[in-house]
Write a protein that holds these residues in place. Structure first.
Motif, PDB file in Angstrom:
ATOM      1  N   ALA A   1     -36.511 -38.875 109.012  1.00 24.98           N
ATOM      2  CA  ALA A   1     -37.913 -38.320 110.122  1.00 24.98           C
ATOM      3  C   ALA A   1     -38.200 -37.389 109.103  1.00 24.98           C
ATOM      4  N   ALA A   2     -37.898 -35.995 108.321  1.00 30.39           N
ATOM      5  CA  ALA A   2     -39.064 -34.919 107.492  1.00 30.39           C
ATOM      6  C   ALA A   2     -39.961 -35.905 106.412  1.00 30.39           C
ATOM      7  N   TRP A   3     -39.034 -37.067 105.989  1.00 35.63           N
ATOM      8  CA  TRP A   3     -39.453 -37.660 105.011  1.00 35.63           C
ATOM      9  C   TRP A   3     -41.197 -38.386 105.133  1.00 35.63           C
ATOM     10  N   GLU A   4     -40.768 -38.409 106.902  1.00 32.24           N
ATOM     11  CA  GLU A   4     -42.236 -39.616 107.412  1.00 32.24           C
ATOM     12  C   GLU A   4     -42.934 -39.271 107.519  1.00 32.24           C
ATOM     13  N   ALA A   5     -42.358 -37.707 108.218  1.00 28.84           N
ATOM     14  CA  ALA A   5     -43.619 -36.332 109.092  1.00 28.84           C
ATOM     15  C   ALA A   5     -44.899 -36.082 108.118  1.00 28.84           C
ATOM     16  N   ASP A   6     -46.120 -35.593 108.319  1.00 26.68           N
ATOM     17  CA  ASP A   6     -46.594 -34.962 107.543  1.00 26.68           C
ATOM     18  C   ASP A   6     -46.151 -33.744 107.109  1.00 26.68           C
ATOM     19  N   GLU A   7     -46.090 -32.848 107.555  1.00 29.28           N
ATOM     20  CA  GLU A   7     -44.789 -31.467 106.985  1.00 29.28           C
ATOM     21  C   GLU A   7     -44.177 -31.414 105.826  1.00 29.28           C
ATOM     22  N   PRO A   8     -44.733 -30.944 104.912  1.00 32.52           N
ATOM     23  CA  PRO A   8     -43.944 -31.374 103.572  1.00 32.52           C
ATOM     24  C   PRO A   8     -42.695 -30.758 102.991  1.00 32.52           C
ATOM     25  N   GLU A   9     -42.128 -29.769 104.368  1.00 32.67           N
ATOM     26  CA  GLU A   9     -41.017 -28.729 103.881  1.00 32.67           C
ATOM     27  C   GLU A   9     -39.510 -29.770 104.213  1.00 32.67           C
ATOM     28  N   LEU A  10     -38.648 -29.215 103.384  1.00 37.20           N
ATOM     29  CA  LEU A  10     -37.104 -30.494 104.181  1.00 37.20           C
ATOM     30  C   LEU A  10     -37.010 -29.498 104.645  1.00 37.20           C
ATOM     31  N   PRO A  11     -35.714 -30.933 105.269  1.00 37.60           N
ATOM     32  CA  PRO A  11     -34.801 -30.414 106.812  1.00 37.60           C
ATOM     33  C   PRO A  11     -34.208 -28.854 106.255  1.00 37.60           C
ATOM     34  N   GLN A  12     -34.332 -28.400 107.762  1.00 42.59           N
ATOM     35  CA  GLN A  12     -34.357 -26.646 108.021  1.00 42.59           C
ATOM     36  C   GLN A  12     -32.522 -26.615 107.476  1.00 42.59           C
ATOM     37  N   GLU A  13     -31.387 -27.795 107.290  1.00 40.77           N
ATOM     38  CA  GLU A  13     -30.384 -27.899 107.713  1.00 40.77           C
ATOM     39  C   GLU A  13     -30.311 -28.005 105.629  1.00 40.77           C
ATOM     40  N   ILE A  14     -30.986 -28.126 105.109  1.00 40.09           N
ATOM     41  CA  ILE A  14     -30.503 -27.837 104.218  1.00 40.09           C
ATOM     42  C   ILE A  14     -31.623 -27.305 102.766  1.00 40.09           C
ATOM     43  N   LEU A  15     -32.377 -26.172 103.829  1.00 37.59           N
ATOM     44  CA  LEU A  15     -32.746 -25.253 102.875  1.00 37.59           C
ATOM     45  C   LEU A  15     -31.621 -24.117 103.430  1.00 37.59           C
ATOM     46  N   GLU A  16     -31.031 -24.064 104.322  1.00 36.63           N
ATOM     47  CA  GLU A  16     -29.925 -23.237 105.011  1.00 36.63           C
ATOM     48  C   GLU A  16     -28.800 -23.463 103.635  1.00 36.63           C
ATOM     49  N   HIS A  17     -28.709 -25.132 103.726  1.00 43.08           N
ATOM     50  CA  HIS A  17     -26.920 -24.931 102.924  1.00 43.08           C
ATOM     51  C   HIS A  17     -27.499 -24.369 101.705  1.00 43.08           C
ATOM     52  N   LEU A  18     -28.647 -25.224 100.773  1.00 38.48           N
ATOM     53  CA  LEU A  18     -28.849 -24.304  99.517  1.00 38.48           C
ATOM     54  C   LEU A  18     -29.970 -23.282  99.347  1.00 38.48           C
ATOM     55  N   ASP A  19     -29.296 -21.765  99.524  1.00 40.60           N
ATOM     56  CA  ASP A  19     -29.977 -20.785  99.678  1.00 40.60           C
ATOM     57  C   ASP A  19     -30.318 -20.321  98.183  1.00 40.60           C
ATOM     58  N   TRP A  20     -30.955 -21.058  97.394  1.00 40.83           N
ATOM     59  CA  TRP A  20     -30.998 -20.805  96.194  1.00 40.83           C
ATOM     60  C   TRP A  20     -32.192 -19.669  95.689  1.00 40.83           C
ATOM     61  N   GLN A  21     -32.339 -19.387  94.427  1.00 40.23           N
ATOM     62  CA  GLN A  21     -32.966 -18.172  94.465  1.00 40.23           C
ATOM     63  C   GLN A  21     -34.370 -19.951  93.434  1.00 40.23           C
ATOM     64  N   ASP A  22     -35.795 -19.356  93.907  1.00 38.68           N
ATOM     65  CA  ASP A  22     -36.351 -20.916  93.315  1.00 38.68           C
ATOM     66  C   ASP A  22     -36.221 -20.868  91.461  1.00 38.68           C
ATOM     67  N   ASP A  23     -36.037 -20.558  90.887  1.00 41.98           N
ATOM     68  CA  ASP A  23     -35.558 -20.507  89.562  1.00 41.98           C
ATOM     69  C   ASP A  23     -34.373 -21.307  88.712  1.00 41.98           C
ATOM     70  N   VAL A  24     -33.424 -21.458  90.065  1.00 48.21           N
ATOM     71  CA  VAL A  24     -32.088 -22.806  89.726  1.00 48.21           C
ATOM     72  C   VAL A  24     -32.787 -23.595  88.959  1.00 48.21           C
ATOM     73  N   THR A  25     -31.919 -24.028  87.481  1.00 44.45           N
ATOM     74  CA  THR A  25     -32.008 -25.602  87.737  1.00 44.45           C
ATOM     75  C   THR A  25     -31.657 -26.059  88.431  1.00 44.45           C
ATOM     76  N   VAL A  26     -32.445 -27.829  88.546  1.00 48.28           N
ATOM     77  CA  VAL A  26     -31.423 -28.358  89.549  1.00 48.28           C
ATOM     78  C   VAL A  26     -31.347 -29.615  88.451  1.00 48.28           C
ATOM     79  N   TYR A  27     -30.590 -30.833  89.027  1.00 51.73           N
ATOM     80  CA  TYR A  27     -30.461 -32.305  88.251  1.00 51.73           C
ATOM     81  C   TYR A  27     -30.287 -32.923  90.057  1.00 51.73           C
ATOM     82  N   PHE A  28     -31.326 -33.995  89.380  1.00 51.35           N
ATOM     83  CA  PHE A  28     -30.750 -35.048  90.528  1.00 51.35           C
ATOM     84  C   PHE A  28     -30.877 -36.308  89.888  1.00 51.35           C
ATOM     85  N   CYS A  29     -29.631 -36.431  90.402  1.00 47.17           N
ATOM     86  CA  CYS A  29     -29.026 -38.235  89.307  1.00 47.17           C
ATOM     87  C   CYS A  29     -29.074 -39.111  90.341  1.00 47.17           C
TER      88      CYS A  29
END
Length: 157
Positions: free
Chosen positions: A76-104
């Motif tokens: 639903a968030a992907w289809e929406a016009d707003e760019p934000e990730l779903p709030q539940e994801i942001l709360e789960h991954l309370d990371w600093q912006d400079d954390v290196t991530v791997y999308f596998c």
């Protein structure tokens, strides 16, 4: 770390698609990892035997139910016009912006970027939603996206 130039990446269109353009200052932080290095990361962090998320064995940590605390909708968030990730994801991954991530995406197809870039352009990464797993360097929190439009929130064991 060995990378493939984005221009040579087989799925580069997901980051250059006109419907979701990514500015050049962010594109430079989207780094496809070479097949050899990607395989090493996959084996160390996801599975020693399975080449992709669809064929994980029961001994691989993502197959263990205890790793996953919640499953939420991302489509639903992907289809929406707003760019934000779903709030539940942001709360789960309370990371600093400079954390290196791997999308596998799978054993030989992994993208390295910064958490700030992934948060901003996550919709591009999910043009391919065939079971990708998002890991943070030296972080236990993890996301596992599903083609049915949900994402599991969990912790690596």
């Amino acid at each position: 770390m060995s990378y493939i130039p984005l221009a040579e990446y087989q799925r580069k269109w997901i980051f250059t698609h006109q419907s979701l353009p990514i500015p050049e200052e962010d594109l430079v932080h989207i780094k496809p990892i070479s097949q050899q290095r990607a395989a090493h990361l996959w084996i160390e962090n996801i599975s020693k035997q399975s080449p992709d998320a669809e064929r994980l064995s029961s001994s691989d940590w993502p197959s263990k139910a205890g790793c996953w605390k919640d499953e939420v909708d991302w489509s639903a968030a992907w289809e929406a016009d707003e760019p934000e990730l779903p709030q539940e994801i942001l709360e789960h991954l309370d990371w600093q912006d400079d954390v290196t991530v791997y999308f596998c995406y799978e054993k030989y197809n992994i993208i390295e970027t910064k958490w700030s870039v992934f948060k901003k352009h996550w919709k591009n990464f999910l043009f391919f939603d065939d079971g990708p797993i998002l890991l943070g360097r030296r972080r236990s929190e993890v996301l596992w996206f599903s083609t049915k439009g949900t994402v599991k929130l969990g912790h690596r064991s």
